[in-house]
Design an enzyme around this catalytic site. Sequence first.
Site, PDB file in Angstrom:
ATOM      1  N   GLY A 199       0.570   0.170   3.370  1.00 59.20           N
ATOM      2  CA  GLY A 199      -0.618   0.569   4.079  1.00 59.20           C
ATOM      3  C   GLY A 199      -1.383  -0.483   4.774  1.00 59.20           C
TER       4      GLY A 199
ATOM      5  CB  CYS B 221       3.941  -8.678  -1.775  1.00 58.45           C
ATOM      6  SG  CYS B 221       4.448 -10.421  -2.305  1.00 58.45           S
ATOM      7  CB  ALA B 222       5.430  -4.823   2.819  1.00 51.80           C
TER       8      ALA B 222
ATOM      9  CG  ASP C  48      -1.599  -6.647  -1.111  1.00 52.44           C
ATOM     10  OD1 ASP C  48      -2.450  -6.976  -2.139  1.00 52.44           O
ATOM     11  OD2 ASP C  48      -1.477  -5.640  -0.778  1.00 52.44           O
TER      12      ASP C  48
ATOM     13  N   PRO D 164       3.014  -0.642  -0.921  1.00 54.85           N
ATOM     14  CG  PRO D 164       1.556   1.413  -1.152  1.00 54.85           C
ATOM     15  CD  PRO D 164       1.739  -0.124  -1.551  1.00 54.85           C
TER      16      PRO D 164
ATOM     17  CB  CYS E 202      -5.956  -4.871  -5.996  1.00 53.13           C
ATOM     18  SG  CYS E 202      -6.954  -3.241  -6.198  1.00 53.13           S
TER      19      CYS E 202
ATOM     20  CG  ASP F  44      12.023 -13.068  -5.762  1.00 54.71           C
ATOM     21  OD1 ASP F  44      11.040 -13.712  -5.154  1.00 54.71           O
ATOM     22  OD2 ASP F  44      11.932 -12.797  -6.769  1.00 54.71           O
TER      23      ASP F  44
END
Length: 478
Positions: free
Chosen positions: A287, A282-283, A351, A285, A404, A333
């Site tokens: 970083g 789930c790359a 992530d 944006p 996060c 997906d």
Amino acid sequence: MTGSQRGGRRQGPPRSGHSRPERTVQPARKAAYDVLRAVSASDAYANLMLPAVIAEAGLDPQDAALATELTYGTLRRRGTYDAIIAAAADRPASDIDPAVLDALRLGAHQLLATRVAPHAAVNESVNLVAAAQGRGASSFANAVLRRISREGAERWQEIIESGARSDDERLALRTAHPVWVIRALRRALAAEERAAELDALLDADNVSPEVTLVALPGLAEPGDPRRPYAATAFASPGGDPHRIVAGSGGRIRVQDEGSQLVALALAAAAPIRAGERWLDLCAGPGGKTALLAAIAHESGVTLEANEVVPARAGLVRNALRPVPGEVVVHEQDGREFASGRPGAFDRILVDAPCTGLGALRRRPEARWRKSPADVAELVPLQTQLLSAALDALAPGGIVAYVTCSPHLAETTGVVQEVLRERPEYVELDAARVVAGLARNPIDLAEGSGHVQLWPHRHRTDAMFLALIQRPASDSQGD
């Protein structure tokens, strides 16, 4: 209040021929208001919108700093200001026209939390309303703000807290966090037997975070070592990263130290063998993808990335430009991508999309935008992504599950649910891995195995990390 002071209806443009001076607004306040309107009306993200608005307005550094403080300060304490505005207006904030309400929030912040002269805070906020909604609405705004200006912040706090129905409601009004967020954070801290730290955490959420940079391994060296943990992280000299970032060609960029630590932990969880295949599932944006790509390049590893949203996939490709070699960025997906590649990858970063409650310092609008319903919607997605990633592991491979958010449903709840169906998989001691990475002692909860970082304790976003390993094959030669 009179009908002309009701604040929710446009009264029509002023009649021509009058000599009333043109209403003006200082550029920094106009920039802050424009961002507040975009956040309220279009679900914009302030951290993405504000730099563009500042650039378009051509603000000098001093005005840019003022616009930034006004924007983030107003967003952080929006719930408290809404309660004060409701008391001053004698009506619920939800009954006030949204464009007027944003100007009142901006004015309240200047009156109660800054050194801006009261007459300037009132007059320019009223001018914003006049320009947006007309004279009738501006009369209403003027009356409300003048009433707010008659009392100090402490007295207004007493007034609004006097109507609270519980201790948690009082705490919510005092710290500008929704009650449900306060309770979720308390439970997460209590899981570490540190519920007494709640006040410190809520205070930390309301302080602007220090700008932290990342130096991509093998491509750049940290310019200032004054960081507590990650070897790739360093403080921005003077707090302004733009010059050093712009001059680095992308090899140095802004990235929270917590984000750096969880990506580095995946690479450090086991010795790297040349020829391994890694995946950032789930790359967007990008970083963490760039950080992993730099390590992969140094280690003779192949990295692939996947991002379901095309625009965010484009951001991933841009983030990867400074890193030598090719990283293929897929646009699928994540559940389908991983499920279609069983046993293909040695390390996978998940992530996962989450509520973002761990980044309230830098995305303060998230606390007002999210609700418990978002948690209920996200947890099944997080569970499915982690399950698919585990299926895509090669024997002995490792998944880093990251959010996060410290919300227990999004963190340990997801890990426990997935491992319940896969008892042969093992949760590694992520705390030991992160402690081994840290160049200074790091205070982590003992005995849990996973890692929960905290703004008040580690000066990072509240990142969660669990490392899960697939058992080696029966023919293991290792």
